[in-house]
Motif scaffolding. Structure first.
Motif, PDB file in Angstrom:
ATOM      1  N   ALA A  82      -4.376  -6.064  -6.699  1.00  0.00           N
ATOM      2  CA  ALA A  82      -3.584  -5.664  -5.536  1.00  0.00           C
ATOM      3  C   ALA A  82      -2.218  -5.127  -5.951  1.00  0.00           C
ATOM      4  O   ALA A  82      -1.727  -4.132  -5.392  1.00  0.00           O
ATOM      5  N   HIS A  83      -1.576  -5.775  -6.932  1.00  0.00           N
ATOM      6  CA  HIS A  83      -0.294  -5.271  -7.440  1.00  0.00           C
ATOM      7  C   HIS A  83      -0.471  -3.878  -8.046  1.00  0.00           C
ATOM      8  O   HIS A  83       0.350  -2.984  -7.826  1.00  0.00           O
ATOM      9  N   THR A 232      13.270  -0.493  -2.166  1.00  0.00           N
ATOM     10  CA  THR A 232      13.059  -1.838  -1.645  1.00  0.00           C
ATOM     11  C   THR A 232      11.973  -1.811  -0.585  1.00  0.00           C
ATOM     12  O   THR A 232      11.901  -0.879   0.209  1.00  0.00           O
ATOM     13  N   LEU A 233      11.147  -2.855  -0.564  1.00  0.00           N
ATOM     14  CA  LEU A 233      10.034  -2.926   0.381  1.00  0.00           C
ATOM     15  C   LEU A 233      10.305  -3.884   1.534  1.00  0.00           C
ATOM     16  O   LEU A 233       9.482  -4.021   2.430  1.00  0.00           O
ATOM     17  N   GLY A 234      11.460  -4.532   1.539  1.00  0.00           N
ATOM     18  CA  GLY A 234      11.808  -5.477   2.588  1.00  0.00           C
ATOM     19  C   GLY A 234      12.641  -4.870   3.700  1.00  0.00           C
ATOM     20  O   GLY A 234      13.108  -5.593   4.586  1.00  0.00           O
ATOM     21  N   LYS A 235      12.853  -3.569   3.680  1.00  0.00           N
ATOM     22  CA  LYS A 235      13.648  -2.904   4.713  1.00  0.00           C
ATOM     23  C   LYS A 235      12.715  -2.038   5.563  1.00  0.00           C
ATOM     24  O   LYS A 235      11.950  -2.568   6.360  1.00  0.00           O
ATOM     25  N   ALA A 236      12.748  -0.724   5.408  1.00  0.00           N
ATOM     26  CA  ALA A 236      11.901   0.121   6.252  1.00  0.00           C
ATOM     27  C   ALA A 236      10.418  -0.160   6.051  1.00  0.00           C
ATOM     28  O   ALA A 236       9.625   0.006   6.976  1.00  0.00           O
ATOM     29  N   ALA A 237      10.022  -0.591   4.848  1.00  0.00           N
ATOM     30  CA  ALA A 237       8.606  -0.859   4.583  1.00  0.00           C
ATOM     31  C   ALA A 237       8.124  -2.136   5.256  1.00  0.00           C
ATOM     32  O   ALA A 237       6.913  -2.341   5.401  1.00  0.00           O
ATOM     33  N   GLY A 238       9.031  -3.027   5.636  1.00  0.00           N
ATOM     34  CA  GLY A 238       8.692  -4.144   6.490  1.00  0.00           C
ATOM     35  C   GLY A 238       8.032  -5.338   5.825  1.00  0.00           C
ATOM     36  O   GLY A 238       7.624  -6.274   6.528  1.00  0.00           O
ATOM     37  N   THR A 239       7.919  -5.368   4.487  1.00  0.00           N
ATOM     38  CA  THR A 239       7.259  -6.515   3.840  1.00  0.00           C
ATOM     39  C   THR A 239       8.229  -7.216   2.902  1.00  0.00           C
ATOM     40  O   THR A 239       9.195  -7.808   3.353  1.00  0.00           O
ATOM     41  N   PRO A 269      -0.178 -11.520  -4.194  1.00  0.00           N
ATOM     42  CA  PRO A 269      -0.893 -10.246  -4.160  1.00  0.00           C
ATOM     43  C   PRO A 269      -1.266  -9.798  -2.749  1.00  0.00           C
ATOM     44  O   PRO A 269      -1.366  -8.584  -2.493  1.00  0.00           O
ATOM     45  N   ALA A 270      -1.440 -10.734  -1.832  1.00  0.00           N
ATOM     46  CA  ALA A 270      -1.754 -10.349  -0.450  1.00  0.00           C
ATOM     47  C   ALA A 270      -0.629  -9.521   0.157  1.00  0.00           C
ATOM     48  O   ALA A 270      -0.869  -8.602   0.960  1.00  0.00           O
ATOM     49  N   LEU A 271       0.630  -9.822  -0.226  1.00  0.00           N
ATOM     50  CA  LEU A 271       1.759  -9.031   0.262  1.00  0.00           C
ATOM     51  C   LEU A 271       1.694  -7.596  -0.249  1.00  0.00           C
ATOM     52  O   LEU A 271       2.106  -6.660   0.446  1.00  0.00           O
ATOM     53  N   CYS A 276       0.621  -1.874   1.148  1.00  0.00           N
ATOM     54  CA  CYS A 276      -0.202  -0.657   1.120  1.00  0.00           C
ATOM     55  C   CYS A 276      -0.504  -0.191   2.542  1.00  0.00           C
ATOM     56  O   CYS A 276      -0.460   1.012   2.838  1.00  0.00           O
ATOM     57  N   ALA A 277      -0.829  -1.145   3.424  1.00  0.00           N
ATOM     58  CA  ALA A 277      -1.091  -0.799   4.821  1.00  0.00           C
ATOM     59  C   ALA A 277       0.154  -0.199   5.471  1.00  0.00           C
ATOM     60  O   ALA A 277       0.069   0.768   6.247  1.00  0.00           O
TER      61      ALA A 277
END
Length: 391
Positions: A82-83, A232-239, A269-271, A276-277
């Motif tokens: 997943a990574h 960063t994935l914790g802002k617009a990407a939401g995760t 890995p689920a994150l 990806c979604a």
């Protein structure tokens, strides 16, 4: 012994004391804090994906396949399929050769900068760069030279008088001002003087550029122009998490040298699969970005009309400049009494005398939400007049 109590009291007297706010429930425009509902204008969830049904469903579906924990570092047995899939998706989405998935944006900046520069090298850093960049520069043990915010001419002079390995690092979108770095000019001067350019696009990724590819894509800057992109994935990407993208050679080098990548447990890995979604949602999110820009444009026009001082920003970060620490706290509190959550930002996060309200917008905000914010700002306008008595 150091008097920690006295230091805390001094911070309180100076209007610099910080407190944590407990939030219940998911991240969305209306938050619950201490049992009270507040309309939030301080989140970095720019596209409204932190609570998107598709993302939640992707995470739920991934858990039976991947389990929960990462269990080990990427270099032991923690690098899951997943990574790897997420890294491939990020590289393709940003039009880079390769990518690495980091646990946080802070760790990405510290790991990348301290790996790419060391003793005997020189790092050139914009004076308003994020704390994670500053700390990465310190950790590297390289010589650090700071140039005035966005001042490419001064940077060019510094580069010309410096020999050896040179690293230039900048935010793409500056987190407290909301303005965009002069990326085209920076790229040009770095190529001219043989410097490696690193851009942290934490606040541009997902929001700016074609299909939300970020500030570099907005200016048509390729991997050749800007070798290292951090997002960063914790802002617009939401995760959650972060990534670094660039030439495969440099990504391999970071695997060998970036301590914040090597010596930490891999993210769940689920994150990665949920992210990806959300990349699909970002790529298909032009309607969200159009609505977001409409909110920003209307806010700027109406806030200036009310007499508030704004920064030159066209991004979701819209600071209202106040200056005095106590006045900005009073304004933030007055808004909260009206059911709004807008954070007061004070030194050392921003320079002395530049305290501000950091208003941020999400594609999940409605036009009615903006109406409510503007009405409250109109009602609180009287607090600006107290600056003369406080200062």
């Amino acid at each position: 012994m150091r008097d920690f109590f006295a230091e805390l009291e001094q911070r309180k007297q100076a209007g610099l004391y910080r407190t944590r706010r407990r939030i219940s429930g998911p991240q969305k425009p209306v938050l619950t804090s201490n049992g009270k509902q507040l309309l939030s204008f301080c989140s970095n969830d720019y596209l409204g994906l932190a609570n998107h049904p598709s993302s939640i469903e992707a995470l739920r579906n991934a858990l039976p396949e991947t389990g929960l924990g990462g269990a080990a570092s990427h270099l032991i047995c923690g690098h899951h399929d997943a990574h790897h899939l997420l890294e491939e998706r990020l590289a393709a989405f940003t039009s880079r050769s390769s990518a690495l998935f980091f646990s946080t944006g802070y760790m990405a900046n510290m790991g990348v900068i301290s790996a790419l520069a060391g003793r005997g090298d020189t790092i050139f850093s914009d004076r308003l760069n994020h704390a994670s960049i500053i700390d990465g520069c310190v950790l590297s043990r390289a010589k650090v030279r700071r140039y005035a915010h966005g001042d490419v001419s001064t940077l060019a002079t510094m580069l010309a008088e410096t020999s050896g390995h040179k690293l230039v690092v900048t935010d793409g979108v500056f987190s407290m001002d909301g303005d965009v770095a002069p990326l085209v000019e920076l790229s040009s001067v770095c190529r001219e003087h043989g410097a490696l350019l690193v851009v942290d696009d934490a606040h541009g990724f997902g929001v700016l550029g074609p299909h939300g590819q970020g500030s570099l894509a907005e200016f048509g800057l390729s991997e050749e122009n800007v070798p290292i992109l951090i997002g960063t994935l914790g802002k617009a990407a939401g995760t959650s998490g972060a990534f670094v993208a660039g030439p495969a050679l440099l990504m391999d080098y970071l695997v060998q040298k970036a301590r914040t990548y090597i010596y930490t447990t891999a993210m769940p890995p689920a994150l990665a699969l949920a992210t990806c979604a959300n990349l699909d949602l970002i790529e298909q999110g032009d309607e969200r970005r159009t609505h977001l820009q409409s909110l920003i444009g209307r806010f700027r026009k109406e806030a200036v009309g009310l007499g508030y001082e704004l920064m030159p920003s066209y991004t979701p970060i819209q600071p209202i400049m106040i200056g005095d620490n106590h006045v900005v706290l009073a304004l933030s509190q007055a808004l909260e009494e009206r059911g709004l959550l807008v954070t007061a930002i004070r030194p050392p996060t921003v320079p002395e005398g530049e305290a501000r309200l950091r208003v941020t917008f999400s594609a999940d905000h409605s036009c009615g939400d903006l109406d409510y914010l503007m009405q409250a700002l109109w009602e609180c306008r009287y607090l600006l007049d107290s600056r003369s008595t406080v200062l």
